[in-house]
Design an enzyme around this catalytic site. Structure first.
Site, mmCIF file in Angstrom:
data_model
loop_
_atom_site.group_PDB
_atom_site.id
_atom_site.type_symbol
_atom_site.label_atom_id
_atom_site.label_comp_id
_atom_site.label_asym_id
_atom_site.label_seq_id
_atom_site.Cartn_x
_atom_site.Cartn_y
_atom_site.Cartn_z
ATOM 1 N N GLY A 239 37.589 28.699 41.767
ATOM 2 C CA GLY A 239 38.128 29.963 42.293
ATOM 3 C C GLY A 239 37.103 31.075 42.224
ATOM 4 O O GLY A 239 37.439 32.211 41.885
ATOM 5 N N GLY B 60 37.258 37.660 43.488
ATOM 6 C CA GLY B 60 37.924 38.061 42.255
ATOM 7 C C GLY B 60 37.072 37.848 41.007
ATOM 8 O O GLY B 60 35.837 37.941 41.041
ATOM 9 N N ILE B 61 37.742 37.514 39.915
ATOM 10 C CA ILE B 61 37.079 37.396 38.612
ATOM 11 C C ILE B 61 36.086 36.225 38.607
ATOM 12 O O ILE B 61 34.996 36.315 38.040
ATOM 13 C CB ILE B 61 38.145 37.222 37.506
ATOM 14 N N GLY B 62 36.470 35.138 39.266
ATOM 15 C CA GLY B 62 35.600 33.963 39.314
ATOM 16 C C GLY B 62 34.256 34.278 39.957
ATOM 17 O O GLY B 62 33.209 33.814 39.493
ATOM 18 N N SER C 112 46.327 34.276 30.763
ATOM 19 C CA SER C 112 46.722 35.657 31.067
ATOM 20 C C SER C 112 47.527 36.193 29.882
ATOM 21 O O SER C 112 48.148 35.407 29.152
ATOM 22 C CB SER C 112 47.588 35.650 32.325
ATOM 23 N N TYR D 121 54.544 31.392 37.540
ATOM 24 C CA TYR D 121 53.165 31.792 37.208
ATOM 25 C C TYR D 121 53.004 31.923 35.687
ATOM 26 O O TYR D 121 52.054 31.387 35.100
ATOM 27 C CB TYR D 121 52.817 33.112 37.909
#
Ligand code: NAP
Length: 339
Positions: free
Chosen positions: A40, A44-46, A170, A195
């Protein structure tokens, strides 16, 4: 602070103190000669993790669900880091066959030696859907896909002297539950609950993997990290796609106030590189409510450490993915004889 320091404090105290110390991306150190895969990581964060790792000399493989996105993300890293060694592979985590092919490609790109796997990709708040194998989408992508990928990359990981697997969870795992023996087939579906449960599964998997490595006296470290609250499109893009525009806009207005992916990457990078990290550790931002701040070792919910839940998820994941972690890994991969 290292155990060799003459403070007179016992080892676990030194390690605890070290994990509370200020840590920034500058502490990553030289990663030349190490190979890393980040799932991923086309946005984003990846993407930020991939860039930081490349900046510090690691050879980075961007794993994305689309080859076009992967190539664009790799080009973006090369543009920012002139010396970057970066490749991309397609890894659709909802499709086990694709995951296995991706693992084979990674093994060939790294000549069979992988130092770091960051299991970062995720979906959030998608409408109810099942994979071709019949598993609920959050559980399948966020947990089962990574379980399969990790399993298939194990031989390459065990060829590295100090391999690590970092599972990205998370703070919302605190709201997750092991609701039944069938997390892959929930009776009542709620998109956010699915999620949260998958983020709890990420932590349970870390504990299962670290126990497995310890049992076999392997040098593999399994760790978890969470990024805090981050300004990405996670969740909001799925809500828009499902025409829940008002809910998506509300989420976006909150996301705009959260910290940047580049800073949010730090807990993941600390888990990936801190020499003081131990098997099963969990890193997150050290600020108020762990929303942002410099990375420190953080506490997981009790249910993320529940031995029965860990064993149940491990067995179920092996059964659903048809991938068994070896009962007795090869002698050559043992601590006393690193490759
Ligand atoms: N954002 C936050 O506030 C926050 C908070 C806590 C934890 N996290 C965690 O941080 C991690 C990264 O989140 P993010 O905010 O950076 O999310 P994001 O911007 O939405 O990025 C998600 C990544 O996952 C990939 N992905 C999604 N479905 C996939 C699939 N089926 N197969 C392969 N890859 C897939 C996407 O790639 P494609 O575009 O190729 O599909 C994308 O690169 C996640 O594990 C998330 O749970 C985020």
């Amino acid at each position: 602070m290292r155990e060799s320091d003459s403070t007179g404090l016992p080892g676990p105290w030194l390690r605890w103190r070290a994990t509370r110390e200020l840590w920034t991306a500058a502490d990553i150190g030289d990663l030349s000669g190490r190979a890393a895969v980040v799932t991923g990581s086309c946005r984003g964060i990846g993407a930020a993790v991939a860039e930081h790792l490349a900046r510090h000399g690691a050879r980075v493989i961007i794993a994305c669900s689309s080859s076009a996105h992967g190539r664009t993300a790799a080009a973006a890293v090369r543009q920012k880091v002139a010396s970057a060694q970066v490749d991309s592979v397609v890894c659709e985590l909802a499709e086990p066959t694709q995951v296995r092919q991706c693992a084979d490609q990674i093994i060939s790109l790294t000549a069979g030696r992988l130092d770091l796997l960051v299991n970062n990709a995720a979906v959030a708040a998608v409408p109810f859907a099942r994979t071709a194998d019949g598993n609920e989408m959050h559980f399948a992508v966020n947990h089962l896909g990574h379980f399969t990928l990790t399993g298939h990359l194990l031989p390459a990981l065990l060829n590295a002297p100090q391999p690590r697997v970092v599972n990205v969870s998370s703070i919302l795992h605190w709201l997750g539950r092991c609701r039944s023996d069938r997390p892959h087939l929930p009776r009542r579906y709620h998109r956010w609950r699915a999620y949260f449960d998958s983020k709890l599964a990420n932590l349970l998997f870390t504990q299962g993997l670290s126990a497995w490595a310890d049992t076999h006296e392997l040098p593999l470290l399994a760790l978890s990290a969470h990024p805090g609250l981050v300004n990405t499109t996670l969740g909001s893009s799925a809500l828009h796609a499902d025409r829940r525009h008002a809910e998506a806009r509300l989420l976006e207005s909150m996301q705009a106030r959260w910290h940047s992916p580049s800073h949010a990457a730090w807990p993941l990078l600390r888990a990936a590189t801190d020499a003081n990290a131990a098997n099963g550790d969990f890193y997150g931002p050290g600020g108020r409510w762990e929303w942002s701040g410099t990375p420190v070792r953080v506490r997981a919910a009790h249910r993320a450490l529940d031995a029965r839940a860990i064993a149940r998820l491990w067995d179920l994941s092996q059964q659903l993915t048809r991938h068994s972690f070896p009962v007795s890994p090869t002698q050559s991969a043992r601590k006393d004889n690193p490759a």
